[in-house]
Structures are given as structure tokens and as C-alpha cells.
Design a protein around this motif. Structure first.
Motif, short mmCIF file in Angstrom:
data_model
loop_
_atom_site.label_atom_id
_atom_site.label_comp_id
_atom_site.label_asym_id
_atom_site.label_seq_id
_atom_site.Cartn_x
_atom_site.Cartn_y
_atom_site.Cartn_z
N HIS A 29 2.83 -0.73 -4.59
CA HIS A 29 2.58 0.06 -3.42
C HIS A 29 1.21 -0.32 -2.89
N ALA A 30 1.17 -1.32 -2.05
CA ALA A 30 -0.10 -1.82 -1.53
C ALA A 30 -0.24 -1.41 -0.08
N HIS A 31 -1.42 -1.46 0.45
CA HIS A 31 -1.67 -0.78 1.71
C HIS A 31 -2.51 -1.61 2.70
N ALA A 127 0.78 -3.62 3.04
CA ALA A 127 2.05 -2.91 3.27
C ALA A 127 1.86 -2.07 4.51
N HIS A 129 2.45 1.18 6.85
CA HIS A 129 2.79 2.59 6.71
C HIS A 129 2.80 3.23 8.08
N PHE A 200 -6.67 5.91 4.29
CA PHE A 200 -7.45 4.83 3.67
C PHE A 200 -8.86 4.85 4.25
CU LIG Z 1 0.66 1.67 0.78
#
Ligand SMILES: [Cu+2]
Length: 214
Positions: A29-31, A127, A129, A200
Motif C-alpha cells: 500500500h504505497a502512496h 499509488a 488515491h 500525507f
Molecule cells: Cu496509499
């Protein structure tokens, strides 16, 4: 004793496991992170490539392998990371799990060249969102670079609202750096996610010089 067949099966299983492990690293789960200008955490990742892990980790901590995970509860400035824990995003919900990025000092961090006036700012998304908005802050004139970063040191300079859809890769946000911010200032970039409780938080250590038009 194990049969030859069971040893063969075990070897195959461990091969499968290692393939699965490397195909799905733990940042499943990367952002995202601010890549232009280079944010504090991303600079750590770049220094990891340049200096090697030991030297970079001593300066930046765990963020060097995970600059996209400076994630914490949204709602800044009313909510979000506590004063003194803004740069580390409270350790990123355990994804960074240290507070090295919260250290402050006039010479503590590598500075990015920034000019007053227009600044094009870009996030790199590992990723996508669904997004409510991005909001941007900068330290006030006379802020203390040796003190822990707190809300009172920041003022808001931009907000880019979004409709809850996914962000567009490579899209830049044009923000304005006030002309009375010369020298070391910190830009705080916040990306609010629409379908989670989180956002973030990235800081950019900027060495600001006068832009055109002055
Ligand atoms: Cu993420």
C-alpha cells in the motif's frame, strides 16, 4: 528422514515464497511524496542511492526506503500530526516508525533552491488515491529554524481542491512563494485522501532567493 520428494517439494515452495515475496514488497500500500521541489523524505531516498544505506539512514532514518508513506490522520491544522511531529507525520502510522525527520536546525537538512513568486510543485504517486484536496503552508517571517516545527510557525499559502477522483500523474500545482520569505523556509505540503481518514504530510527545506519581478 525426509524423502527426496518432500525435499524437492519444500525447495519448490521456498522458491515460490521468495518469488511472491519479491513480487509483492511490503510497500504494497504505497502512496506518494513531493518530488519537485525535493521533499525532506525524498532527499533521504536520493541520498540513500548516492551515499549508501548506512550513511543515509544515520541522517534521515527509516524514511529513506519509504518516502511515500508519511501518512497520518487528516484535518490539518485543526487535527493531524501534533506540533513537533509534523515532518515525520507522527512516524507515518508505523510505516516509518521513527521521528528522525522531526529534528530541526538551521543546518540540519539539505536545502532545495526555490525562488519567490511562482513555484511549480509536483507529487510523485506510487499509488493513486481518491483526493479531496492538497493544501500548502510556509513558515512565517522570523520563524525559528532551531525549534521543533509547530503549527504556529506556518501560514497557509495555497489550496488545490479536488472532486474526490484520483489525482493525475505528473500534474503540477502552481503556488506562490511570498516575496518576504528569503533564506531558509519550510514548505509543508498536505495531500488529503477522500476515502480514508488520512493525509500525507511532506516538508520541503527551501533556500529561497528573490525571483524575477522584484
Ligand atoms: Cu496509499
Amino acid at each position: 528422514m525426509f524423502s527426496k520428494k518432500s525435499v524437492f517439494v519444500a525447495a519448490c515452495l521456498s522458491l515460490v515464497c521468495s518469488v511472491v515475496f519479491f513480487a509483492f514488497p511490503k510497500e504494497s500500500h504505497a502512496h506518494g511524496y513531493v518530488s519537485t521541489p525535493i521533499s525532506r523524505g525524498y532527499q533521504g531516498q536520493l541520498h540513500n542511492r548516492e551515499w549508501g544505506w548506512t550513511a543515509a539512514h544515520r541522517v534521515y532514518g527509516n524514511v529513506i526506503s519509504n518516502p511515500q508513506s508519511l501518512e497520518y490522520r487528516k484535518g490539518f491544522p485543526e487535527a493531524g500530526p501534533r506540533d513537533g511531529r509534523i515532518a515525520s507525520a507522527e512516524g507515518g502510522l508505523g510505516q516509518i516508525n521513527d521521528f528522525v525527520l522531526d529534528e530541526q536546525g538551521a543546518d540540519r537538512w539539505t536545502k532545495q533552491p526555490v525562488k519567490t513568486g511562482n513555484l511549480d510543485l509536483t507529487w510523485t504517486y506510487t499509488a493513486l488515491h481518491s483526493t479531496t484536496k492538497w493544501h500548502y503552508y510556509i513558515t512565517k517571517p522570523g520563524w525559528n529554524p532551531d525549534a521543533p516545527l509547530n503549527r504556529a510557525a506556518f501560514e497557509k499559502i495555497a489550496e488545490v481542491s479536488h472532486d474526490g477522483s484520483l489525482p493525475v500523474r505528473g500534474e503540477t500545482h502552481n503556488i506562490t512563494i511570498p516575496e518576504d520569505r528569503i533564506g531558509y523556509h519550510i514548505i509543508l505540503a498536505v495531500w488529503d485522501i477522500a476515502d480514508t481518514q488520512n493525509a500525507f504530510y511532506n516538508v520541503i527545506d527551501a533556500n529561497i532567493t528573490p525571483g524575477l519581478g522584484i
